[in-house]
Enzyme design. Structure first.
Site, PDB file in Angstrom:
ATOM      1  N   GLN A 154       5.131 -32.966  29.508  1.00  0.00           N
ATOM      2  CA  GLN A 154       4.935 -33.430  27.851  1.00  0.00           C
ATOM      3  C   GLN A 154       4.439 -34.382  27.241  1.00  0.00           C
ATOM      4  O   GLN A 154       3.537 -34.840  27.067  1.00  0.00           O
ATOM      5  CB  GLN A 154       4.711 -31.434  26.870  1.00  0.00           C
TER       6      GLN A 154
ATOM      7  N   LYS B 177       1.858 -27.334  28.653  1.00  0.00           N
ATOM      8  CA  LYS B 177       1.301 -25.989  28.142  1.00  0.00           C
ATOM      9  C   LYS B 177       0.364 -25.356  28.854  1.00  0.00           C
ATOM     10  O   LYS B 177       0.846 -24.564  28.327  1.00  0.00           O
ATOM     11  CB  LYS B 177      -0.002 -26.889  27.015  1.00  0.00           C
TER      12      LYS B 177
ATOM     13  N   GLU C 298       3.072 -18.745  16.787  1.00  0.00           N
ATOM     14  CA  GLU C 298       1.563 -18.888  16.757  1.00  0.00           C
ATOM     15  C   GLU C 298       0.772 -17.712  16.403  1.00  0.00           C
ATOM     16  O   GLU C 298       1.429 -16.335  16.888  1.00  0.00           O
ATOM     17  CB  GLU C 298       0.825 -19.227  17.752  1.00  0.00           C
TER      18      GLU C 298
ATOM     19  N   TYR D  96      -3.626 -26.591  16.063  1.00  0.00           N
ATOM     20  CA  TYR D  96      -2.885 -27.605  14.992  1.00  0.00           C
ATOM     21  C   TYR D  96      -2.668 -27.425  13.729  1.00  0.00           C
ATOM     22  O   TYR D  96      -3.015 -28.793  13.442  1.00  0.00           O
ATOM     23  CB  TYR D  96      -2.729 -29.119  15.967  1.00  0.00           C
TER      24      TYR D  96
ATOM     25  N   GLU E 144      11.743 -28.863  16.431  1.00  0.00           N
ATOM     26  CA  GLU E 144      11.318 -28.665  15.254  1.00  0.00           C
ATOM     27  C   GLU E 144      12.982 -27.998  14.739  1.00  0.00           C
ATOM     28  O   GLU E 144      13.130 -28.216  13.562  1.00  0.00           O
ATOM     29  CB  GLU E 144      10.668 -28.489  14.063  1.00  0.00           C
TER      30      GLU E 144
ATOM     31  N   ARG F 211       7.084 -40.586  15.224  1.00  0.00           N
ATOM     32  CA  ARG F 211       7.538 -41.860  14.687  1.00  0.00           C
ATOM     33  C   ARG F 211       7.953 -41.880  13.228  1.00  0.00           C
ATOM     34  O   ARG F 211       6.949 -41.925  12.196  1.00  0.00           O
ATOM     35  CB  ARG F 211       5.104 -41.579  14.667  1.00  0.00           C
TER      36      ARG F 211
ATOM     37  N   THR G   7       1.345 -18.716  28.393  1.00  0.00           N
ATOM     38  CA  THR G   7       1.008 -18.418  26.995  1.00  0.00           C
ATOM     39  C   THR G   7       0.960 -16.867  26.997  1.00  0.00           C
ATOM     40  O   THR G   7       0.596 -16.018  27.624  1.00  0.00           O
ATOM     41  CB  THR G   7      -0.532 -18.663  26.453  1.00  0.00           C
TER      42      THR G   7
ATOM     43  N   HIS H 291       4.478 -28.832   9.963  1.00  0.00           N
ATOM     44  CA  HIS H 291       4.472 -28.739  11.560  1.00  0.00           C
ATOM     45  C   HIS H 291       4.630 -30.042  11.972  1.00  0.00           C
ATOM     46  O   HIS H 291       5.294 -30.805  13.049  1.00  0.00           O
ATOM     47  CB  HIS H 291       3.989 -27.386  12.266  1.00  0.00           C
TER      48      HIS H 291
ATOM     49  N   ASP I 127      -6.298 -24.000  21.369  1.00  0.00           N
ATOM     50  CA  ASP I 127      -4.947 -24.075  20.934  1.00  0.00           C
ATOM     51  C   ASP I 127      -5.093 -25.507  20.131  1.00  0.00           C
ATOM     52  O   ASP I 127      -5.301 -26.249  20.089  1.00  0.00           O
ATOM     53  CB  ASP I 127      -4.050 -24.942  21.599  1.00  0.00           C
TER      54      ASP I 127
ATOM     55  N   THR J  16       1.765 -23.485  16.060  1.00  0.00           N
ATOM     56  CA  THR J  16       2.910 -23.677  15.323  1.00  0.00           C
ATOM     57  C   THR J  16       3.018 -23.786  13.932  1.00  0.00           C
ATOM     58  O   THR J  16       2.821 -24.359  13.938  1.00  0.00           O
ATOM     59  CB  THR J  16       3.691 -24.945  15.885  1.00  0.00           C
TER      60      THR J  16
ATOM     61  N   GLU K 192       6.310 -22.165  20.773  1.00  0.00           N
ATOM     62  CA  GLU K 192       5.315 -21.911  19.731  1.00  0.00           C
ATOM     63  C   GLU K 192       5.173 -20.728  18.883  1.00  0.00           C
ATOM     64  O   GLU K 192       4.172 -20.527  19.705  1.00  0.00           O
ATOM     65  CB  GLU K 192       4.869 -23.194  19.698  1.00  0.00           C
TER      66      GLU K 192
ATOM     67  N   ASP L  71       2.738 -20.519  22.367  1.00  0.00           N
ATOM     68  CA  ASP L  71       2.268 -21.016  23.355  1.00  0.00           C
ATOM     69  C   ASP L  71       3.842 -22.084  23.966  1.00  0.00           C
ATOM     70  O   ASP L  71       3.768 -23.089  23.146  1.00  0.00           O
ATOM     71  CB  ASP L  71       1.404 -22.015  22.846  1.00  0.00           C
TER      72      ASP L  71
ATOM     73  N   ARG M 286       8.610 -29.309  26.404  1.00  0.00           N
ATOM     74  CA  ARG M 286       8.549 -31.137  26.331  1.00  0.00           C
ATOM     75  C   ARG M 286       8.752 -32.501  26.459  1.00  0.00           C
ATOM     76  O   ARG M 286       8.041 -33.086  26.165  1.00  0.00           O
ATOM     77  CB  ARG M 286       9.151 -31.370  24.735  1.00  0.00           C
TER      78      ARG M 286
END
Length: 403
Positions: free
Chosen positions: A232, A245, A193, A119, A352, A133, A249, A124, A117, A338, A191, A225, A229
């Protein structure tokens, strides 16, 4: 109307012809099928009846033999299938091997070898960076514009569309507490994808260059996927995704061959940082795909992510996956990560869409921050095709059930 008389503009007309594996009504026998409108053609039976040299590849319970056969076989089979469903002289022979889609059982179309997988969406990645952050000078990590970030997942829990998703349990830390608790995930997410299916393997120690992407990758499909959260967030430092995760899937029952998507190829977004030679696609053919994805929760569309905005292409992901000499196997599946666009209504995850639960979604059946038991998530998509006809991608659906 006969099954060959597909309505004008049908996204699953003879310009598409995605591959799957099905069992006819009343039978447990699995065989390769090709979708035409709202019917499925038993490709192996049709091939035998018409004396095709590829009958042995198509009369199998999985797509893997066809995947391994390579680009020449893929092109030959596609040309033959197109003729079988469009040329009147073939239709009388082929007609008995067409089954109503509503009468068959669809299966996982290929045996998954390895699963990776990525990113690859800058939108995203920036959204996630801003959520977790918020005080960082740059919401992207320093490596993001230099390589396609990814991780190896669990092939054994890749399931076909329509399979229920059992809410996973694991460790999670309640905000304000020092020690974790164990129990069902309370922040279960999606997610949206796109998955790419590898056909031809590669040798250990031999990287696959950008130019060889189409020699190895057979086609693509929609992929969800699922992500826990809360599990994770507690486990991912320092090694990354694991139990949050690996529980499920979901992939479409239909694999769209790359050859059906020639009209959908586009240039990726402008690159803002110089790329190392093995990832530099400035002189390569367009590596992006214009796929228009819709995400629905309980039948209500909550997002429409555009795949054309993905910063890293599938060819770059394959090149990076193998640049250290890692080998490909027939049936390898790698996912885009994603898909999120620049607008709020184009985000491909609930993380999101609700900004980590701060802004609940308003659905006809109530508010949602993350998924509740009984919720049904459906991904669908289309791409521009020849003569302005859409190419449909097989949908991915899954229902959340209590663990």
């Amino acid at each position: 109307m006969t099954p060959f008389e597909v309505p004008e503009g049908d996204p699953f007309g003879p310009h598409n012809l995605p591959y799957g594996v099905f069992s006819p009504a009343g039978s447990e026998h699995r065989t390769v099928g090709v979708r035409l409108g709202d019917h499925v053609l038993d490709a192996g039976a049709a091939a035998r009846a018409l004396g095709s040299p590829y009958a042995a590849l198509l009369a199998r319970p999985t797509l893997n033999p066809l995947l391994a056969a390579g680009r020449t076989a893929w092109s030959d089979v596609r040309r033959a299938l197109t003729a079988w469903v469009t040329v009147p002289s073939h239709q009388e022979t082929v007609a008995p091997f067409l089954h109503p889609l509503s009468s068959v059982t669809l299966h996982l179309p290929f045996e998954v070898a390895d699963y990776v997988d990525f990113y690859a969406s800058e939108n995203h990645a920036r959204n996630v960076g801003q959520i977790f952050r918020p005080d960082a000078a740059d919401s992207l990590t320093p490596n993001w514009k230099h390589l396609p970030i990814g991780y190896h997942g669990r092939a054994g829990t890749v399931v076909v569309s329509g399979t229920d998703v059992v809410r996973p349990s694991g460790q999670r830390r309640v905000p304000g507490e020092d020690a974790p608790v164990f129990g069902p995930s309370v922040r279960l997410d999606i997610e949206a994808e796109v998955g790419f299916v590898v056909g031809v393997p590669s040798r250990l120690g031999r990287p696959v260059p950008l130019a060889d992407f189409r020699e190895h990758v057979f086609g693509l499909c929609l992929l969800n996927d699922w992500s826990a959260r809360d599990i994770q967030a507690w486990e991912y430092v320092p090694l990354g995704p694991f139990l949050g995760k690996s529980f499920a899937t979901s992939v479409s029952a239909w694999i769209t061959p790359l050859d059906a998507l020639e009209e959908a190829r586009v240039r990726p977004p402008e690159r803002t940082h110089p790329l190392l030679p093995y990832l530099d696609d400035s002189e390569e053919e367009p590596g992006g795909y214009d796929l228009r994805i819709s995400v629905a929760v309980n039948g209500h569309v909550v997002s429409e992510p555009p795949f054309s905005t993905m910063y890293w292409t599938a060819a770059q992901q394959l090149a990076h996956l193998t640049v250290n000499g890692a080998s490909l196997r027939t049936g390898d599946l790698y996912a885009s990560g994603t898909v999120s666009g620049p607008e709020p209504g184009q985000r491909g995850s609930l993380l999101e869409l609700t900004w980590n639960g701060r802004d609940p979604l308003e659905l006809p059946d109530g508010k949602r921050t993350f998924l509740e038991d009984g919720d049904v998530v459906t991904l669908s998509a289309w791409a521009p095709g020849p003569h302005s006809v859409r190419v449909g991608l097989g949908e991915v659906t899954g229902r959340i059930v209590a663990g």
